[in-house]
Design a protein around this motif. Sequence first.
Motif, short mmCIF file in Angstrom:
data_model
loop_
_atom_site.label_atom_id
_atom_site.label_comp_id
_atom_site.label_asym_id
_atom_site.label_seq_id
_atom_site.Cartn_x
_atom_site.Cartn_y
_atom_site.Cartn_z
N ASN A 136 1.02 -1.18 0.03
CA ASN A 136 0.16 0.20 -0.04
C ASN A 136 0.83 1.28 0.01
N TYR A 137 0.42 2.32 -0.39
CA TYR A 137 1.20 3.73 -0.50
C TYR A 137 0.29 4.75 -0.04
N GLY A 138 0.41 5.40 0.98
CA GLY A 138 -0.21 6.43 1.46
C GLY A 138 -1.31 5.84 2.43
N GLY A 139 -1.18 4.79 2.84
CA GLY A 139 -2.67 3.96 3.62
C GLY A 139 -3.37 3.48 2.43
N ARG A 140 -3.04 3.63 1.26
CA ARG A 140 -4.26 3.09 0.41
C ARG A 140 -3.86 1.95 -0.44
N PHE A 141 -4.85 1.17 -0.90
CA PHE A 141 -4.45 0.16 -1.92
C PHE A 141 -4.35 0.55 -3.15
N THR A 142 -3.60 0.10 -3.79
CA THR A 142 -3.23 0.54 -5.24
C THR A 142 -4.23 0.01 -6.52
N SER A 143 -4.90 -0.98 -5.93
CA SER A 143 -5.99 -1.67 -6.85
C SER A 143 -7.07 -2.11 -6.13
N ASP A 144 -8.21 -2.56 -6.80
CA ASP A 144 -9.16 -3.21 -6.33
C ASP A 144 -8.86 -4.71 -6.03
N ALA A 147 -7.07 -4.92 -2.84
CA ALA A 147 -7.89 -4.66 -1.75
C ALA A 147 -8.43 -6.02 -1.37
N ASP A 164 2.38 -1.35 4.38
CA ASP A 164 2.50 0.15 3.87
C ASP A 164 3.82 0.15 3.26
#
Length: 198
Positions: A136-144, A147, A164
Amino acid sequence: MNKLYSTACERNRDPILQILRGVLANAGRVLEIGSGTGQHAVYFGAALPHLSWQTSDLPQNHPSIQAWIAEAGLSNVLPPIALDTAAGPWPQQSFDAVFTANTCHIMAWDEVVAMFAGIARVLRPGGAVCIYGPFNYGGRFTSDSNARFDASLRERAAHMGLRDFEAMDALARGHGLELAADHAMPANNRLLVWIKTA
Protein backbone atom coordinates in the motif's frame (compact mmCIF):
# COMPACT_ATOMS: atom_id res chain seq x y z
CA MET A 1 6.06 -36.26 -4.09
CA ASN A 2 7.54 -33.42 -2.04
CA LYS A 3 7.89 -30.95 -4.92
CA LEU A 4 5.20 -28.28 -4.63
CA TYR A 5 4.23 -25.90 -7.42
CA SER A 6 3.22 -22.23 -7.29
CA THR A 7 1.56 -20.63 -10.32
CA ALA A 8 2.45 -17.20 -8.87
CA CYS A 9 6.16 -18.10 -8.97
CA GLU A 10 5.79 -19.21 -12.57
CA ARG A 11 4.11 -15.93 -13.54
CA ASN A 12 6.38 -13.49 -11.75
CA ARG A 13 9.80 -15.10 -12.18
CA ASP A 14 10.74 -13.47 -15.49
CA PRO A 15 9.80 -9.89 -14.54
CA ILE A 16 11.70 -10.32 -11.25
CA LEU A 17 14.71 -11.80 -13.05
CA GLN A 18 14.92 -8.78 -15.35
CA ILE A 19 15.47 -6.57 -12.30
CA LEU A 20 17.75 -8.99 -10.44
CA ARG A 21 20.12 -9.27 -13.41
CA GLY A 22 21.11 -5.64 -12.85
CA VAL A 23 20.88 -5.42 -9.09
CA LEU A 24 22.83 -8.65 -8.48
CA ALA A 25 25.35 -8.31 -11.32
CA ASN A 26 28.27 -7.89 -8.92
CA ALA A 27 26.91 -9.96 -6.03
CA GLY A 28 28.32 -13.30 -4.91
CA ARG A 29 26.37 -14.75 -1.99
CA VAL A 30 22.60 -14.23 -1.84
CA LEU A 31 20.27 -15.20 1.02
CA GLU A 32 16.68 -15.91 0.00
CA ILE A 33 14.27 -15.51 2.91
CA GLY A 34 11.16 -17.68 2.62
CA SER A 35 12.12 -19.82 -0.36
CA GLY A 36 8.64 -21.38 -0.36
CA THR A 37 8.29 -24.09 -2.98
CA GLY A 38 11.90 -23.62 -4.16
CA GLN A 39 10.94 -22.56 -7.69
CA HIS A 40 12.43 -19.07 -7.55
CA ALA A 41 15.73 -20.37 -6.18
CA VAL A 42 16.38 -22.83 -8.99
CA TYR A 43 15.14 -20.47 -11.72
CA PHE A 44 17.27 -17.55 -10.58
CA GLY A 45 20.19 -19.84 -9.75
CA ALA A 46 20.18 -21.24 -13.29
CA ALA A 47 19.85 -17.79 -14.88
CA LEU A 48 22.49 -16.19 -12.63
CA PRO A 49 25.20 -18.85 -12.31
CA HIS A 50 27.70 -16.39 -10.78
CA LEU A 51 25.60 -16.32 -7.61
CA SER A 52 25.71 -18.67 -4.64
CA TRP A 53 22.01 -18.79 -3.75
CA GLN A 54 21.29 -19.76 -0.13
CA THR A 55 17.71 -20.93 0.34
CA SER A 56 15.93 -20.67 3.69
CA ASP A 57 12.49 -21.21 5.18
CA LEU A 58 10.66 -22.82 8.06
CA PRO A 59 11.57 -26.53 8.32
CA GLN A 60 8.17 -27.76 7.12
CA ASN A 61 8.83 -26.13 3.74
CA HIS A 62 12.26 -27.70 3.23
CA PRO A 63 11.15 -30.92 1.45
CA SER A 64 9.78 -29.03 -1.56
CA ILE A 65 12.82 -26.75 -1.76
CA GLN A 66 15.12 -29.77 -1.58
CA ALA A 67 13.13 -31.56 -4.30
CA TRP A 68 13.39 -28.62 -6.71
CA ILE A 69 17.12 -28.28 -6.01
CA ALA A 70 17.69 -32.03 -6.52
CA GLU A 71 15.82 -31.98 -9.83
CA ALA A 72 17.68 -28.90 -11.09
CA GLY A 73 21.09 -30.28 -10.14
CA LEU A 74 22.58 -26.81 -9.67
CA SER A 75 25.74 -26.57 -7.57
CA ASN A 76 25.20 -22.86 -6.87
CA VAL A 77 21.77 -23.29 -5.21
CA LEU A 78 22.35 -24.40 -1.63
CA PRO A 79 20.09 -26.61 0.52
CA PRO A 80 17.70 -24.69 2.76
CA ILE A 81 18.64 -23.55 6.20
CA ALA A 82 15.99 -23.24 8.92
CA LEU A 83 15.16 -19.56 9.40
CA ASP A 84 12.32 -18.04 11.38
CA THR A 85 12.72 -14.28 10.98
CA ALA A 86 11.62 -13.58 14.54
CA ALA A 87 13.14 -16.57 16.38
CA GLY A 88 16.16 -17.22 14.15
CA PRO A 89 18.67 -18.61 14.01
CA TRP A 90 20.12 -16.15 11.51
CA PRO A 91 23.22 -17.27 9.57
CA GLN A 92 26.60 -16.32 10.97
CA GLN A 93 28.11 -15.52 7.57
CA SER A 94 27.54 -12.32 5.62
CA PHE A 95 25.80 -11.94 2.25
CA ASP A 96 26.09 -9.59 -0.71
CA ALA A 97 22.32 -9.47 -1.17
CA VAL A 98 19.04 -10.62 0.36
CA PHE A 99 15.94 -11.52 -1.67
CA THR A 100 12.43 -12.32 -0.53
CA ALA A 101 9.16 -12.61 -2.43
CA ASN A 102 5.57 -12.61 -1.23
CA THR A 103 6.49 -12.97 2.43
CA CYS A 104 5.78 -9.65 4.16
CA HIS A 105 1.99 -9.92 3.87
CA ILE A 106 2.09 -13.49 5.25
CA MET A 107 4.28 -12.64 8.24
CA ALA A 108 3.04 -10.86 11.33
CA TRP A 109 4.29 -7.28 11.49
CA ASP A 110 6.61 -8.19 14.40
CA GLU A 111 8.21 -10.77 12.11
CA VAL A 112 8.71 -8.14 9.39
CA VAL A 113 10.37 -5.88 11.96
CA ALA A 114 12.62 -8.75 13.06
CA MET A 115 13.41 -9.57 9.43
CA PHE A 116 14.84 -6.11 8.78
CA ALA A 117 16.96 -6.33 11.94
CA GLY A 118 18.29 -9.72 10.83
CA ILE A 119 18.96 -8.51 7.29
CA ALA A 120 20.96 -5.58 8.66
CA ARG A 121 23.15 -8.03 10.59
CA VAL A 122 23.92 -10.40 7.71
CA LEU A 123 24.14 -7.93 4.80
CA ARG A 124 27.54 -6.51 3.97
CA PRO A 125 27.93 -2.74 3.41
CA GLY A 126 26.92 -1.90 -0.14
CA GLY A 127 24.72 -5.00 -0.32
CA ALA A 128 21.20 -4.97 -1.72
CA VAL A 129 17.85 -6.00 -0.23
CA CYS A 130 15.21 -6.94 -2.82
CA ILE A 131 11.63 -7.39 -1.60
CA TYR A 132 8.85 -8.39 -4.00
CA GLY A 133 5.13 -8.25 -3.34
CA PRO A 134 2.04 -6.03 -3.13
CA PHE A 135 2.23 -2.90 -0.97
CA ASN A 136 0.00 0.00 0.00
CA TYR A 137 1.05 3.62 -0.55
CA GLY A 138 -0.18 6.46 1.62
CA GLY A 139 -2.32 3.96 3.51
CA ARG A 140 -4.28 3.12 0.36
CA PHE A 141 -4.57 0.07 -1.86
CA THR A 142 -3.16 0.55 -5.33
CA SER A 143 -5.87 -1.56 -6.96
CA ASP A 144 -9.20 -3.25 -6.28
CA SER A 145 -7.51 -6.64 -6.66
CA ASN A 146 -5.03 -5.77 -3.91
CA ALA A 147 -7.91 -4.73 -1.63
CA ARG A 148 -9.62 -8.08 -2.26
CA PHE A 149 -6.34 -9.92 -1.67
CA ASP A 150 -5.84 -8.10 1.64
CA ALA A 151 -9.37 -9.02 2.73
CA SER A 152 -8.76 -12.68 1.88
CA LEU A 153 -5.49 -12.67 3.86
CA ARG A 154 -7.18 -11.20 6.93
CA GLU A 155 -9.90 -13.84 6.72
CA ARG A 156 -7.20 -16.52 6.83
CA ALA A 157 -5.37 -15.01 9.81
CA ALA A 158 -5.61 -11.73 11.69
CA HIS A 159 -1.86 -11.11 11.55
CA MET A 160 -1.72 -11.14 7.73
CA GLY A 161 -2.26 -8.23 5.38
CA LEU A 162 -0.62 -5.91 2.87
CA ARG A 163 2.08 -3.70 4.36
CA ASP A 164 2.48 0.04 3.86
CA PHE A 165 5.47 1.04 1.78
CA GLU A 166 6.17 3.99 4.09
CA ALA A 167 6.36 1.73 7.16
CA MET A 168 8.67 -0.66 5.31
CA ASP A 169 10.95 2.18 4.22
CA ALA A 170 11.06 3.61 7.73
CA LEU A 171 12.13 0.20 9.05
CA ALA A 172 14.81 -0.04 6.39
CA ARG A 173 16.16 3.45 7.06
CA GLY A 174 16.33 2.64 10.76
CA HIS A 175 18.79 -0.12 9.89
CA GLY A 176 21.04 1.86 7.57
CA LEU A 177 19.29 0.82 4.36
CA GLU A 178 18.64 3.45 1.71
CA LEU A 179 15.92 3.04 -0.91
CA ALA A 180 17.55 2.61 -4.32
CA ALA A 181 14.56 1.67 -6.49
CA ASP A 182 10.83 1.01 -6.41
CA HIS A 183 9.91 -0.98 -9.50
CA ALA A 184 6.32 -1.36 -10.71
CA MET A 185 5.69 -5.02 -11.52
CA PRO A 186 2.84 -6.95 -13.18
CA ALA A 187 -0.38 -7.69 -11.27
CA ASN A 188 -0.04 -4.60 -9.03
CA ASN A 189 3.12 -5.82 -7.32
CA ARG A 190 6.36 -3.96 -6.60
CA LEU A 191 10.03 -4.85 -6.35
CA LEU A 192 11.64 -2.68 -3.69
CA VAL A 193 15.43 -2.38 -3.54
CA TRP A 194 17.42 -0.96 -0.63
CA ILE A 195 21.21 -0.64 -0.33
CA LYS A 196 23.06 -0.93 2.96
CA THR A 197 24.94 2.31 3.52
CA ALA A 198 26.00 1.82 7.14
